[in-house]
Design a protein around this motif. Structure first.
Motif, PDB file in Angstrom:
ATOM      1  N   PHE A  41       0.814  -1.209   0.000  1.00 10.74           N
ATOM      2  CA  PHE A  41       0.000   0.000   0.000  1.00 10.74           C
ATOM      3  C   PHE A  41       0.851   1.264   0.000  1.00 10.74           C
ATOM      4  CE2 PHE A  41      -2.088   3.404   2.427  1.00 10.74           C
ATOM      5  CZ  PHE A  41      -3.165   3.655   1.590  1.00 10.74           C
ATOM      6  N   PHE A  45       0.335   4.179  -2.693  1.00  2.82           N
ATOM      7  CA  PHE A  45      -0.057   5.522  -2.281  1.00  2.82           C
ATOM      8  C   PHE A  45       1.054   6.522  -2.586  1.00  2.82           C
ATOM      9  CE2 PHE A  45      -1.037   9.021   0.560  1.00  2.82           C
ATOM     10  CZ  PHE A  45      -2.398   9.171   0.327  1.00  2.82           C
ATOM     11  N   ASN A  66      -7.274   3.518  -5.789  1.00  2.00           N
ATOM     12  CA  ASN A  66      -6.276   2.716  -5.097  1.00  2.00           C
ATOM     13  C   ASN A  66      -6.972   1.702  -4.200  1.00  2.00           C
ATOM     14  OD1 ASN A  66      -4.662   3.138  -2.058  1.00  2.00           O
ATOM     15  ND2 ASN A  66      -3.722   1.968  -3.688  1.00  2.00           N
ATOM     16  N   VAL A  71      -3.147   0.457  -8.179  1.00  5.80           N
ATOM     17  CA  VAL A  71      -3.687   1.749  -8.605  1.00  5.80           C
ATOM     18  C   VAL A  71      -4.203   1.548 -10.028  1.00  5.80           C
ATOM     19  CG1 VAL A  71      -3.214   4.169  -9.119  1.00  5.80           C
ATOM     20  CG2 VAL A  71      -2.074   3.066  -7.169  1.00  5.80           C
TER      21      VAL A  71
END
Length: 102
Positions: A41, A45, A66, A71
């Protein structure tokens, strides 16, 4: 690179040519589409956070989402009613950022 102002939709041939130079990208639902997969993650991000100021500078915003390490990106120029050079240029930008984070 100043991409503001009206843009015209690219021809199917120009879109095909652009996609052939963008590994992982395809046309789906009349938009340039790509799903990035990152180790976790934080990397996913981080990709979005790194891209955001550059996207804002381009004044051409993606449709993206996301979920954990993925993504999903869809690019189209709503004002032109389809894929334009702005979308191709944004895809190239995103590819460069993703390669640095891989």
């Amino acid at each position: 690179m100043d991409l503001r102002g009206p843009m015209k939709k690219l021809t199917d041939a120009k879109i095909s040519s652009a996609v052939s130079k963008l590994p992982g990208w395809k046309v789906a639902n009349a938009k340039l589409h790509r799903e990035y997969k990152f180790p976790d993650f934080a990397h996913a991000f981080g990709f979005m956070a790194t891209a955001a100021p550059l996207i804002e500078k381009m004044q051409h915003h993606p449709e993206w989402a996301n979920v954990y390490n993925k993504v999903t990106v869809d690019l189209t120029t709503h004002d032109a009613g389809g894929i334009t050079q702005k979308d191709v240029d944004l895809a190239v930008l995103l590819e460069g950022i993703a390669k640095k984070l891989a």
